[in-house]
Design a protein around this motif. Sequence first.
Motif, mmCIF file in Angstrom:
data_model
loop_
_atom_site.group_PDB
_atom_site.id
_atom_site.type_symbol
_atom_site.label_atom_id
_atom_site.label_comp_id
_atom_site.label_asym_id
_atom_site.label_seq_id
_atom_site.Cartn_x
_atom_site.Cartn_y
_atom_site.Cartn_z
ATOM 1 N N TYR A 117 -22.045 -18.937 -8.406
ATOM 2 C CA TYR A 117 -22.690 -20.000 -9.180
ATOM 3 C C TYR A 117 -21.865 -20.326 -10.421
ATOM 4 O O TYR A 117 -21.401 -19.410 -11.108
ATOM 5 C CB TYR A 117 -24.082 -19.576 -9.649
ATOM 6 N N CYS A 118 -21.744 -21.599 -10.716
ATOM 7 C CA CYS A 118 -21.215 -21.999 -12.020
ATOM 8 C C CYS A 118 -22.383 -22.314 -12.947
ATOM 9 O O CYS A 118 -23.498 -22.593 -12.484
ATOM 10 C CB CYS A 118 -20.273 -23.199 -11.906
ATOM 11 N N GLN A 119 -22.123 -22.254 -14.242
ATOM 12 C CA GLN A 119 -23.185 -22.510 -15.231
ATOM 13 C C GLN A 119 -22.604 -23.196 -16.459
ATOM 14 O O GLN A 119 -21.622 -22.720 -17.043
ATOM 15 C CB GLN A 119 -23.852 -21.208 -15.665
ATOM 16 N N ASN A 120 -23.213 -24.286 -16.839
ATOM 17 C CA ASN A 120 -22.854 -24.995 -18.059
ATOM 18 C C ASN A 120 -23.547 -24.347 -19.246
ATOM 19 O O ASN A 120 -24.753 -24.072 -19.195
ATOM 20 C CB ASN A 120 -23.306 -26.454 -17.931
ATOM 21 N N TYR A 121 -22.804 -24.091 -20.328
ATOM 22 C CA TYR A 121 -23.449 -23.645 -21.553
ATOM 23 C C TYR A 121 -22.998 -24.456 -22.766
ATOM 24 O O TYR A 121 -23.120 -24.020 -23.918
ATOM 25 C CB TYR A 121 -23.259 -22.141 -21.789
ATOM 26 N N ASN A 122 -22.492 -25.657 -22.487
ATOM 27 C CA ASN A 122 -22.092 -26.514 -23.600
ATOM 28 C C ASN A 122 -23.308 -27.019 -24.378
ATOM 29 O O ASN A 122 -23.236 -27.215 -25.597
ATOM 30 C CB ASN A 122 -21.306 -27.716 -23.074
ATOM 31 N N SER A 123 -24.402 -27.236 -23.675
ATOM 32 C CA SER A 123 -25.614 -27.722 -24.327
ATOM 33 C C SER A 123 -26.828 -27.282 -23.531
ATOM 34 O O SER A 123 -26.719 -26.984 -22.340
ATOM 35 C CB SER A 123 -25.586 -29.256 -24.434
ATOM 36 N N VAL A 124 -27.952 -27.237 -24.203
ATOM 37 C CA VAL A 124 -29.200 -26.944 -23.510
ATOM 38 C C VAL A 124 -29.815 -28.260 -23.017
ATOM 39 O O VAL A 124 -29.607 -29.301 -23.637
ATOM 40 C CB VAL A 124 -30.193 -26.183 -24.426
ATOM 41 N N PRO A 125 -30.532 -28.218 -21.903
ATOM 42 C CA PRO A 125 -30.816 -27.019 -21.119
ATOM 43 C C PRO A 125 -29.586 -26.499 -20.379
ATOM 44 O O PRO A 125 -28.783 -27.288 -19.877
ATOM 45 C CB PRO A 125 -31.877 -27.496 -20.124
ATOM 46 N N LEU A 126 -29.465 -25.171 -20.336
ATOM 47 C CA LEU A 126 -28.415 -24.583 -19.518
ATOM 48 C C LEU A 126 -28.671 -24.991 -18.066
ATOM 49 O O LEU A 126 -29.819 -25.097 -17.633
ATOM 50 C CB LEU A 126 -28.434 -23.060 -19.626
ATOM 51 N N THR A 127 -27.586 -25.199 -17.326
ATOM 52 C CA THR A 127 -27.761 -25.619 -15.939
ATOM 53 C C THR A 127 -26.788 -24.883 -15.042
ATOM 54 O O THR A 127 -25.618 -24.667 -15.402
ATOM 55 C CB THR A 127 -27.558 -27.134 -15.783
ATOM 56 N N PHE A 128 -27.273 -24.506 -13.860
ATOM 57 C CA PHE A 128 -26.464 -23.847 -12.846
ATOM 58 C C PHE A 128 -26.105 -24.845 -11.748
ATOM 59 O O PHE A 128 -26.869 -25.781 -11.457
ATOM 60 C CB PHE A 128 -27.243 -22.711 -12.187
ATOM 61 N N GLY A 129 -24.965 -24.594 -11.125
ATOM 62 C CA GLY A 129 -24.663 -25.291 -9.890
ATOM 63 C C GLY A 129 -25.538 -24.745 -8.773
ATOM 64 O O GLY A 129 -26.198 -23.717 -8.931
ATOM 65 N N GLY A 130 -25.517 -25.419 -7.645
ATOM 66 C CA GLY A 130 -26.377 -25.043 -6.531
ATOM 67 C C GLY A 130 -25.938 -23.798 -5.780
ATOM 68 O O GLY A 130 -26.687 -23.271 -4.956
ATOM 69 N N GLY A 131 -24.734 -23.331 -6.063
ATOM 70 C CA GLY A 131 -24.241 -22.117 -5.424
ATOM 71 C C GLY A 131 -23.325 -22.401 -4.250
ATOM 72 O O GLY A 131 -23.443 -23.435 -3.564
ATOM 73 N N THR A 132 -22.390 -21.487 -4.025
ATOM 74 C CA THR A 132 -21.491 -21.535 -2.871
ATOM 75 C C THR A 132 -21.555 -20.192 -2.178
ATOM 76 O O THR A 132 -21.235 -19.164 -2.780
ATOM 77 C CB THR A 132 -20.043 -21.828 -3.288
ATOM 78 N N ASN A 133 -21.985 -20.214 -0.935
ATOM 79 C CA ASN A 133 -22.091 -18.985 -0.157
ATOM 80 C C ASN A 133 -20.782 -18.740 0.581
ATOM 81 O O ASN A 133 -20.386 -19.531 1.441
ATOM 82 C CB ASN A 133 -23.258 -19.096 0.824
ATOM 83 N N VAL A 134 -20.115 -17.652 0.248
ATOM 84 C CA VAL A 134 -18.863 -17.288 0.912
ATOM 85 C C VAL A 134 -19.182 -16.246 1.976
ATOM 86 O O VAL A 134 -19.618 -15.133 1.665
ATOM 87 C CB VAL A 134 -17.840 -16.740 -0.097
ATOM 88 N N GLU A 135 -19.019 -16.622 3.230
ATOM 89 C CA GLU A 135 -19.386 -15.725 4.318
ATOM 90 C C GLU A 135 -18.208 -15.473 5.246
ATOM 91 O O GLU A 135 -17.196 -16.205 5.220
ATOM 92 C CB GLU A 135 -20.566 -16.308 5.093
ATOM 93 N N ILE A 136 -18.355 -14.456 6.032
ATOM 94 C CA ILE A 136 -17.279 -14.096 6.961
ATOM 95 C C ILE A 136 -17.243 -15.097 8.107
ATOM 96 O O ILE A 136 -18.269 -15.380 8.713
ATOM 97 C CB ILE A 136 -17.489 -12.680 7.513
#
Lengths: 106, 120
Positions: free
Chosen positions: A87-106
């Motif tokens: 997951y990535c996360q912005n902390y430049n300003s509130v509200p803090l926000t996460f990306g939706g996620g990247t699932n790395v699988e075999i």
Amino acid sequence: DIQMTQSPSSLSASVGDRVTITCRASQDIFNSLAWYQQKPGKLPRLLIYAASTLSLGVPSRFSGSGSGTHFTLTISRLQPEDFATYYCQNYNSVPLTFGGGTNVEI
Amino acid sequence: EVQLVESGGDFIQPGRSLRLSCTASGFTFDDYAMNWVRQVPGKGLEWVSGISWNSGSIAYADSVKGRFSISRDNAKNSVYLQMNSLKSEDTALYYCVKDISAFISYMDVWGRGTTVTVSS
């Protein structure tokens, strides 16, 4: 609010592969970006902050780059323990926000 | 050892209220901001709220603004999340998370979470 968009949402890779995950911010967040790793059933772990600084104990095969609105997380040679969701996360300003996620699988 | 322990999660009906608590140990609590992050099983992370070291700066996600309230008691090494007018979409595992600094930014220590289920 700043929207964080990750791509791809999932990827399949093999041990030893080079993997790159992209995170885009809806507006300039300078270098105020963090990356987290979460394995199934485990707590998230901070990998990278300030877009490119590795957190303590994180292997050097992980690297981060970018600034402004475009960021990348790269795993140079994928190891078995790296299969997880990132997951990535912005902390430049509130509200803090996460990306939706990247699932790395075999 | 740095540790965060959440409590207060429950099975509760829509429209009711619930208060989550988080007790910290192993670090100087009043040096750091604290956050609540939630996660629906199998889904992504959603930041809910954060509070600076002295409660001077408080912020909420749009999805909970006006319904949730965060507070802290530095004398008790604790942070709280008062959740009012609960909705089914508030169902999630709620993590208490230590910030890396005195102000709301990014996070380095996560509690194990407490589960909130909102259903009739």
